[in-house]
Design an enzyme around this catalytic site. Structure first.
Site, mmCIF file in Angstrom:
data_model
loop_
_atom_site.group_PDB
_atom_site.id
_atom_site.type_symbol
_atom_site.label_atom_id
_atom_site.label_comp_id
_atom_site.label_asym_id
_atom_site.label_seq_id
_atom_site.Cartn_x
_atom_site.Cartn_y
_atom_site.Cartn_z
ATOM 1 N N LYS A 1 61.927 134.628 15.150
ATOM 2 C CA LYS A 1 60.898 133.598 14.975
ATOM 3 C C LYS A 1 61.093 132.473 16.003
ATOM 4 O O LYS A 1 60.988 132.718 17.178
ATOM 5 C CB LYS A 1 60.935 133.088 13.532
ATOM 6 C CG LYS A 1 61.052 134.210 12.487
ATOM 7 C CD LYS A 1 59.877 135.162 12.500
ATOM 8 C CE LYS A 1 60.069 136.237 11.442
ATOM 9 N NZ LYS A 1 59.052 137.269 11.483
ATOM 10 N N TYR B 1 61.152 134.257 1.594
ATOM 11 C CA TYR B 1 60.439 135.331 2.275
ATOM 12 C C TYR B 1 60.386 136.558 1.343
ATOM 13 O O TYR B 1 61.380 136.881 0.676
ATOM 14 C CB TYR B 1 61.177 135.649 3.587
ATOM 15 C CG TYR B 1 60.650 136.835 4.319
ATOM 16 C CD1 TYR B 1 59.281 136.995 4.548
ATOM 17 C CD2 TYR B 1 61.508 137.819 4.800
ATOM 18 C CE1 TYR B 1 58.797 138.096 5.225
ATOM 19 C CE2 TYR B 1 61.032 138.918 5.483
ATOM 20 C CZ TYR B 1 59.666 139.052 5.695
ATOM 21 O OH TYR B 1 59.192 140.143 6.358
ATOM 22 N N ARG C 1 78.119 149.137 19.417
ATOM 23 C CA ARG C 1 77.904 148.763 18.017
ATOM 24 C C ARG C 1 78.922 147.726 17.563
ATOM 25 O O ARG C 1 78.670 146.928 16.661
ATOM 26 C CB ARG C 1 77.951 150.002 17.098
ATOM 27 C CG ARG C 1 77.850 149.654 15.615
ATOM 28 C CD ARG C 1 77.522 150.852 14.731
ATOM 29 N NE ARG C 1 78.238 152.046 15.106
ATOM 30 C CZ ARG C 1 79.528 152.278 14.862
ATOM 31 N NH1 ARG C 1 80.271 151.379 14.246
ATOM 32 N NH2 ARG C 1 80.077 153.422 15.248
HETATM 33 C C1 LIG Z 1 62.469 132.962 6.252
HETATM 34 C C2 LIG Z 1 62.646 134.344 6.798
HETATM 35 N N1 LIG Z 1 63.873 134.909 6.777
HETATM 36 C C3 LIG Z 1 64.086 136.152 7.246
HETATM 37 C C4 LIG Z 1 63.054 136.909 7.766
HETATM 38 C C5 LIG Z 1 63.320 138.299 8.259
HETATM 39 O O1 LIG Z 1 63.373 138.321 9.638
HETATM 40 P P1 LIG Z 1 63.223 139.668 10.492
HETATM 41 O O2 LIG Z 1 61.794 140.046 10.480
HETATM 42 O O3 LIG Z 1 63.772 139.271 11.826
HETATM 43 O O4 LIG Z 1 64.074 140.708 9.824
HETATM 44 C C6 LIG Z 1 61.764 136.364 7.828
HETATM 45 C C7 LIG Z 1 60.646 137.150 8.368
HETATM 46 O O5 LIG Z 1 59.501 136.742 8.370
HETATM 47 C C8 LIG Z 1 61.555 135.059 7.322
HETATM 48 O O6 LIG Z 1 60.346 134.486 7.329
#
Ligand SMILES: Cc1ncc(COP(=O)(O)O)c(C=O)c1O
Length: 429
Positions: A225, A127, A74
């Site tokens: 992503k 998001y 961790r």
């Molecule tokens: C712009 C953006 N930031 C953060 C996240 C969150 O990522 P995670 O799903 O890896 O927690 C996403 C998820 O789609 C996103 O599109």
């Protein structure tokens, strides 16, 4: 990471091991790490949760950060640390730290800086779960959050100047409206008012934009992503100055959103092809966006490469290319959008982005389901907006698929009335 990482143990020579019982011998033998004198050409996946020291003093020093090394998964792990240092290097940062998810990275970045009574000014266009974390979790812990339109620098300045502000928070290219933030302009405002600028660079990736090089203090990214690129690993990363990352590392140790080494490995593997993928994502998305703009029944198309994009000139300065994300609105609103998605045969019907395959989603009912109608309107998300993460498939096949979608949308849209938003289904991510 040491280049040759498996020296023979100095502390526990197993000279008398044959006198020991079977269970002891089995455990010790099964935990003997092979010595490897030649360097592996990919980063090993260190699944070990515990790393043994030679003596109590070393363990104490490693655990308290007075000596570099590993003690407990961790706190740190060599595969995860390798990923963090790679992303930090690509983002032009002094240091980085990797997390279990992008949301954990965002939370750690904000919560390592802001406490009860502090104030955050955040982008209206973001998001959906980021919006939910800010409006729900942060406010519940007594952090004031104000949402503003990041494309209106005068409005940002007014919001930041209205009261002492700890953090200004933006997305390089916003999810899902593809709004492009002026990172240098925002950094200038933040710093003039004593705030720090955090930028979510998920849609751009460090290949297209490096926010730290143009003034941001921290960059956060969902490595789930484009960085990993294959929809098979969840991860998040924060990069920035060493003292900020030290506080983020300490926050993670106490809150525990540690990244699994297997996922870190998959992201590292994806990063090897990030440049090639981003070039192809960007080229195909630009061509698809230009084609969409010419089609009947498509009312708006948003991609940074289009001259019609409201921040086209800024995007040309700030981004290496337009990226793989586009959004568009169909005549006929939600019903047309649903018909479009249902008619597609190549696009995966799922709620993520940044992968080798194309994904088309309807944000109000998936990625932004947490936003009520007013928050959707404020974020620029109309009922018929569709978001497309353009994959690496052949352009002609995608165009043929979208033609099929548009035919279905026109058929549905010709009799569809725009009704009230339906209750949001519970969809992950
Ligand atoms: C712009 C953006 N930031 C953060 C996240 C969150 O990522 P995670 O799903 O890896 O927690 C996403 C998820 O789609 C996103 O599109």
């Amino acid at each position: 990471m040491p280049e040759n990482d498996t020296p023979p143990p100095r502390r526990h020579p197993d000279a008398a091991s044959s006198a020991r019982g079977f269970a002891t011998r089995a455990i010790r033998a099964a935990h003997r790490v092979p010595r490897v004198d030649q360097r592996p050409t990919s980063v090993p996946i260190y699944t070990a949760v515990t790393f043994a020291s030679d003596d109590a003093a070393e363990l104490g020093e490693v655990l308290t950060g007075r000596r570099p090394g590993y003690a407990y998964g961790r706190i740190d792990n060599p595969t995860v640390a390798a990923l963090a240092s790679v992303v930090a290097e690509l983002e032009g940062a002094e240091d980085g730290f990797a997390f279990a998810t992008g949301m954990a990275a965002i939370h750690a970045a904000v919560a390592s800086l802001a406490s009860t009574g502090d104030r955050v000014v955040a982008t209206q266009a973001s998001y959906g779960t980021t919006h939910a974390q800010f409006a729900g979790v942060l406010r519940r812990f007594g952090i004031a959050v104000e949402f503003v339109d990041m494309t209106d620098l005068a409005a940002v300045e007014t919001a930041v100047a209205a009261a002492p502000t700890r953090i200004l928070y933006a997305e390089t290219i916003a999810n899902p409206t593809i709004v492009v933030s002026d990172v240098a302009g925002l950094a200038e405002i933040a710093h003039r008012h004593g705030a720090l600028l955090i930028v979510d660079n998920t849609f751009a990736s460090p290949y297209l934009c490096r926010p730290l090089e143009i003034g941001a203090d921290l960059v956060v990214e969902s490595a789930t992503k484009f960085l990993s690129g294959h929809s098979d690993a969840l991860a998040g990363v924060v990069c920035g100055r060493r003292e900020l990352i030290d506080a983020i590392r300490a926050f993670e140790v106490d809150t525990g959103a540690a990244l699994a080494p297997q996922a870190a490995y998959l992201v590292l593997r994806g990063i090897s092809t990030l440049a090639l993928r981003m070039e192809r994502h960007s080229a195909t998305a630009a061509a698809l966006a230009a084609w969409l703009e010419r089609q009947d029944g498509v009312t708006r198309v948003f991609h940074p490469s289009l001259p019609s994009h409201p921040q086209h000139a800024l995007a040309a300065r700030q981004l290496g290319a337009g990226g793989g994300m586009l959004a568009f609105e169909l005549d006929g609103g939600r019903a047309a959008g649903e018909a479009f998605i249902d008619a597609l045969t190549i696009s995966q019907l799922t709620a993520s982005l940044g992968s080798v395959f194309t994904m088309v989603v309807h944000p109000p009912s998936t990625t932004h389901r947490q936003l009520d109608d007013e928050a959707l309107r404020a974020s620029g998300i109309t009922p018929g907006l569709l978001r497309c993460s353009v994959g690496l498939e052949d352009l002609d096949d995608l165009v043929a698929d979208f033609e099929r979608g548009l035919r279905a949308a026109r058929a549905a849209g010709s009799f569809a009335e725009e009704g009230p938003a339906r209750p949001a289904p519970a969809v992950p991510a």
